[in-house]
Write an enzyme that holds these catalytic residues in place. Structure first.
Site, short mmCIF file in Angstrom:
data_model
loop_
_atom_site.label_atom_id
_atom_site.label_comp_id
_atom_site.label_asym_id
_atom_site.label_seq_id
_atom_site.Cartn_x
_atom_site.Cartn_y
_atom_site.Cartn_z
N GLY A 48 62.81 54.73 62.64
CA GLY A 48 61.95 55.90 62.53
C GLY A 48 62.49 57.17 63.15
O GLY A 48 62.27 58.26 62.66
N GLU A 103 62.42 58.62 70.44
CA GLU A 103 61.47 57.89 69.59
C GLU A 103 60.82 58.84 68.60
O GLU A 103 60.72 60.04 68.85
CB GLU A 103 60.36 57.27 70.48
CG GLU A 103 60.62 55.84 70.89
CD GLU A 103 60.40 54.85 69.75
OE1 GLU A 103 60.42 55.25 68.57
OE2 GLU A 103 60.23 53.66 70.07
N ASP A 104 60.38 58.29 67.49
CA ASP A 104 59.63 59.11 66.53
C ASP A 104 58.20 59.32 67.01
O ASP A 104 57.67 60.42 66.96
CB ASP A 104 59.66 58.50 65.12
CG ASP A 104 59.28 57.02 65.10
OD1 ASP A 104 59.10 56.42 66.18
OD2 ASP A 104 59.15 56.46 64.00
N ASP A 107 52.48 55.55 70.11
CA ASP A 107 51.11 55.31 69.65
C ASP A 107 50.36 54.56 70.77
O ASP A 107 49.80 55.18 71.66
CB ASP A 107 51.20 54.54 68.33
CG ASP A 107 49.87 54.33 67.66
OD1 ASP A 107 48.94 55.10 67.91
OD2 ASP A 107 49.75 53.39 66.84
N LYS A 135 50.40 60.13 70.42
CA LYS A 135 48.96 59.99 70.15
C LYS A 135 48.26 59.58 71.46
O LYS A 135 48.04 58.38 71.69
CB LYS A 135 48.71 58.93 69.08
CG LYS A 135 49.25 59.23 67.70
CD LYS A 135 48.90 58.10 66.73
CE LYS A 135 49.49 58.27 65.37
NZ LYS A 135 49.33 57.05 64.52
N PHE A 156 47.03 58.18 60.92
CA PHE A 156 48.27 57.64 60.39
C PHE A 156 49.03 58.73 59.64
O PHE A 156 48.50 59.36 58.73
CB PHE A 156 48.00 56.45 59.47
CG PHE A 156 49.27 55.76 59.05
CD1 PHE A 156 49.93 54.91 59.93
CD2 PHE A 156 49.82 55.98 57.80
CE1 PHE A 156 51.11 54.29 59.57
CE2 PHE A 156 51.01 55.36 57.42
CZ PHE A 156 51.64 54.51 58.30
N ILE A 157 50.28 58.93 60.02
CA ILE A 157 51.09 59.98 59.40
C ILE A 157 52.40 59.41 58.86
O ILE A 157 52.86 58.35 59.30
CB ILE A 157 51.39 61.11 60.40
CG1 ILE A 157 52.05 60.54 61.66
CG2 ILE A 157 50.12 61.87 60.77
CD1 ILE A 157 52.57 61.60 62.58
N ASP A 163 57.38 56.09 58.32
CA ASP A 163 57.28 55.40 57.04
C ASP A 163 55.93 54.76 56.79
O ASP A 163 55.13 54.55 57.70
CB ASP A 163 58.34 54.30 56.98
CG ASP A 163 57.97 53.12 57.88
OD1 ASP A 163 57.76 53.34 59.09
OD2 ASP A 163 57.86 51.99 57.37
N ARG A 169 60.11 58.15 54.51
CA ARG A 169 60.88 58.69 55.63
C ARG A 169 61.63 59.96 55.23
O ARG A 169 61.96 60.78 56.06
CB ARG A 169 61.93 57.68 56.11
CG ARG A 169 61.36 56.39 56.67
CD ARG A 169 62.47 55.61 57.38
NE ARG A 169 62.15 54.21 57.58
CZ ARG A 169 61.43 53.73 58.58
NH1 ARG A 169 60.92 54.56 59.47
NH2 ARG A 169 61.21 52.45 58.70
P1 IMP Z 1 53.49 51.81 69.65
O1 IMP Z 1 52.07 51.44 69.26
O2 IMP Z 1 53.50 53.00 70.57
O3 IMP Z 1 54.20 50.64 70.22
O4 IMP Z 1 54.22 52.27 68.32
C1 IMP Z 1 54.83 51.31 67.53
C2 IMP Z 1 55.40 51.85 66.25
O5 IMP Z 1 54.34 52.01 65.32
C3 IMP Z 1 56.08 53.20 66.24
O6 IMP Z 1 57.40 53.18 66.69
C4 IMP Z 1 56.04 53.49 64.75
O7 IMP Z 1 57.09 52.84 64.09
C5 IMP Z 1 54.73 52.90 64.34
N1 IMP Z 1 53.68 53.94 64.18
C6 IMP Z 1 52.71 54.29 65.04
N2 IMP Z 1 51.93 55.26 64.53
C7 IMP Z 1 52.45 55.53 63.30
C8 IMP Z 1 52.07 56.48 62.25
O8 IMP Z 1 51.12 57.27 62.35
N3 IMP Z 1 52.87 56.45 61.14
C9 IMP Z 1 53.93 55.60 60.98
N4 IMP Z 1 54.29 54.73 61.93
C10 IMP Z 1 53.56 54.69 63.07
MG MG Z 2 59.42 53.27 65.40
#
Ligand code: IMP
Ligand code: MG
Length: 181
Positions: A48, A103-104, A107, A135, A156-157, A163, A169
């Site tokens: 990402g 990181e992208d 969440d 977020k 969700f984006i 992706d 992407r």
């Molecule tokens: P985490 O919940 O912070 O561990 O995020 C895990 C992964 O969820 C991120 O690295 C993204 O790959 C994916 N992710 C979280 N939110 C989004 C979104 O809004 N769009 C697309 N991928 C997301």
């Molecule tokens: Mg990711």
């Protein structure tokens, strides 16, 4: 700008490429201020973050900066805990180095937290986290990125590296899942 459709879901324009470029530039300037005379290692977390990481890395214009690409995977095989994670592709010795994880999106923060923990065991002198998107309302850990492009609501984006089932992407702008039925 028009809406886009993936998997039968509609996404609306959310952040334009110009807004993204402006925030990437701002974050790059913050990092440059902190690391101008250093040789930080940018660790891009695939897949990402690839697009953001490359733009950010160039925009920082830090002479001694290096970049490398990693994947963070659930341990496959006979792991008993089920939570063990491993970093794939980290060839560099990061002992004593200043590392900036790119990181992208953060969440829940669970991925970033486990990654920070895994890297800390490898002896870097410093680890910072740069995330294009954050977020805060979704956060379930105490991970807060040190450098943030945009703080956004828990929607969700897609686009600019993010992706839906591997696709979208390559969109230059970021789109948000439409709440209209
Ligand atoms: P985490 O919940 O912070 O561990 O995020 C895990 C992964 O969820 C991120 O690295 C993204 O790959 C994916 N992710 C979280 N939110 C989004 C979104 O809004 N769009 C697309 N991928 C997301
Ligand atoms: Mg990711």
């Amino acid at each position: 700008m028009d809406k886009v459709t993936y998997n039968g879901l509609t996404f609306e324009p959310y952040l334009t490429r110009d807004e993204i470029a402006r925030q990437v530039k701002r974050v790059a300037e913050e990092i440059r201020r902190d690391y101008a005379d250093d040789n930080p290692l940018f660790l891009c977390v695939l897949n990402g973050a690839a697009i953001f990481a490359v733009d950010l890395f160039r925009e920082c214009r830090i002479k001694g900066a290096e970049i490398s690409f990693i994947r963070f995977k659930s341990y496959e095989g006979t792991s008993t805990t089920g939570t063990a994670k491993q970093v794939m592709g980290l060839d560099e010795n990061i002992e004593g180095r200043k590392v900036i994880i790119v990181e992208d999106i953060v969440d829940t923060g669970i991925t970033a937290q486990q990654l920070l923990k895994t890297l800390a065991d490898k002896g870097p002198s410093e680890v910072k986290l740069a995330s294009l998107l954050f977020k805060p309302e979704s956060l379930q850990t105490d991970v807060r990125p040190d450098y943030i492009g945009f703080s956004i609501p828990p929607k969700f984006i897609i686009g600019y590296g993010l992706d839906i089932d591997g696709q979208a992407r390559n969109l230059s702008d970021i789109f948000v899942l439409s709440e209209e039925k």
